[in-house]
Scaffold this motif. Structure first.
Motif: not given
Length: 427
Positions: A240-265
């Protein structure tokens, strides 16, 4: 973010010594969180990410430019014409639609800000951990210094007694020289340990951003409260609390945003252009009166743009973004596995170190009692100086082992707190 230092309550027992120059662990952490150089840099990076997280950065608003053109021409012909044009203009460019890229970019900026704050939280955890270990390294070196000082006093007393015995004819020169050698060795060890202590204080001052030559007269007592940990409880808190694990979940969300941005083209773009032009012309023709003309105009245009072919770059960018998203998911699995492995090792190490501390504590009690008895026997002439020296060395080694055992437990306990995210909490 308000930081509550849980480790001050759960890890360390305090010794209430009141002095103007006393440095408590709580004070060291507060000073370090304010002055630590790496943490100050990390805070600035968070500030940068917050400033970047805006609709302007995402491209929601139009751009307005003021442009001034000056065009001057000289025609060297029969008429010899000189023309001067001054054209100021205001131009507006606004992307009205680009496949929702603006909204996806804004979401990406928000996630990047969260990631920056998460990385800052990791830096805070690492800083607190480093301060705790550095602080108790100072206390460790201080305690070792006291042990070496105690042993030096005993060795000097032994040497003085041997010299007195030599003067009275009760000791030979060899025994006196051995006693002197032992005392000088202990004196050398004491001075070397004094240097270790001074260096540890300087290292702590560097970590908390204090002046290098600042000294402290008192620290907290060097002991730790032994606890019984449950692996399942620690594992749940870590998930629940490990910061490195939380940050990796955020990295996954960022990669999903990048998919949406690439699809915008894939979608068309709708661009609105508007502006105002004012033109002032001065024409000087030889033999003719100078002519001045002024004109102005407004314009507003819509442009619809759809890419038909660009070498498959849009498709390629989308495929790469999807692969990066898969990589981020694999990294989450790796971090989870690595954290579980680290937790098992740390918990096993902690339990073993508790046993080692109990053994070291009993050993110190026994060797200290033996030292006291041997000192009386040496003074009464029951044992010789060599036997007494052996007892001193046994006591020295036992004392150092106990001090190291305490520090190792503090180190492992602090790492457990960091790993499970309980070294700090957010309120």
């Amino acid at each position: 973010m308000k930081l509550k230092i849980l480790c001050l309550i759960t890890i360390i027992s305090f010794n209430n010594i009141f002095s103007q120059t006393k440095l408590t662990l709580s004070d060291a952490i507060k000073i370090g969180l304010k002055n630590n150089y790496n943490l100050r840099i990390s805070n600035k990076n968070v500030e940068i990410s917050r400033r970047n997280n805006s609709w302007g950065t995402a491209g929601r608003f139009p751009t307005i430019d003021l442009v001034v053109n000056s065009i001057n021409r000289y025609d060297n012909n029969d008429s010899e014409i000189i023309t001067n044009n001054l054209i100021p203009s205001v131009q507006l460019n606004w992307v009205l639609f680009n496949g929702f890229q603006i909204f996806h970019t804004k979401s990406l900026l928000e996630d990047q800000q969260k990631l920056s704050e998460g990385l800052n939280a990791v830096q805070v955890e690492n800083t607190i951990k480093a301060i705790i270990l550095s602080y108790f390294d100072v206390v460790l070196q201080k305690e070792k210094l006291n042990v070496f000082e105690e042993l030096e006093v005993l060795s000097k007393d032994r040497y003085n007694r041997m010299k007195t015995g030599q003067e009275l004819g009760n000791a030979v020169t060899y025994e006196v020289l051995q006693a002197k050698t032992s005392w000088l060795e202990d004196r050398s060890n004491f001075l070397s340990q004094k240097l270790n202590y001074d260096n540890s204080v300087r290292a702590l001052n560097l970590l908390i951003g204090e002046k290098t030559d600042k000294n402290y007269s008192h620290f907290e007592e060097f002991k730790i409260e032994l606890k019984e940990y449950s692996f399942e409880d620690l594992k749940e808190r870590m998930a629940i609390n490990n910061k490195n694990l939380k940050n990796q979940y955020l990295n996954e969300m960022i990669s999903e945003r990048e998919i949406d941005i690439a699809r915008s083209g894939i979608f068309p773009k709708l661009i609105f252009n508007a502006g105002y032009d004012y033109t002032k012309v001065r024409r000087d023709i030889r033999g003719v009166a100078i002519q001045n003309t002024n004109s102005y105009d407004y314009y507003g245009n819509l442009t619809l743009k759809l890419n038909i072919f660009n070498g498959f770059n849009t498709r390629r960018a989308l495929e790469i973004a999807k692969i990066k998203n898969e990589i981020s998911k694999i990294k989450i699995e790796e971090i989870k596995h690595s954290l579980d492995n680290s937790l098992i090792q740390l918990l096993e190490l902690y339990n073993i170190q508790k046993e080692l501390l109990n053994v070291a504590d009993e050993n110190v009690n026994s060797t200290k009692l033996n030292l006291q008895i041997s000192e009386e026997k040496f003074k009464n002439g029951v044992i010789n100086s060599f036997n007494y020296r052996d007892v001193q060395l046994v006591y020295l080694n036992a004392s150092l082992r106990k001090l190291n055992a305490i520090y190792n437990l503090i180190k492992t306990d602090t790492e457990l707190a960091r790993l499970t995210g309980s070294i700090i909490t957010e309120e």
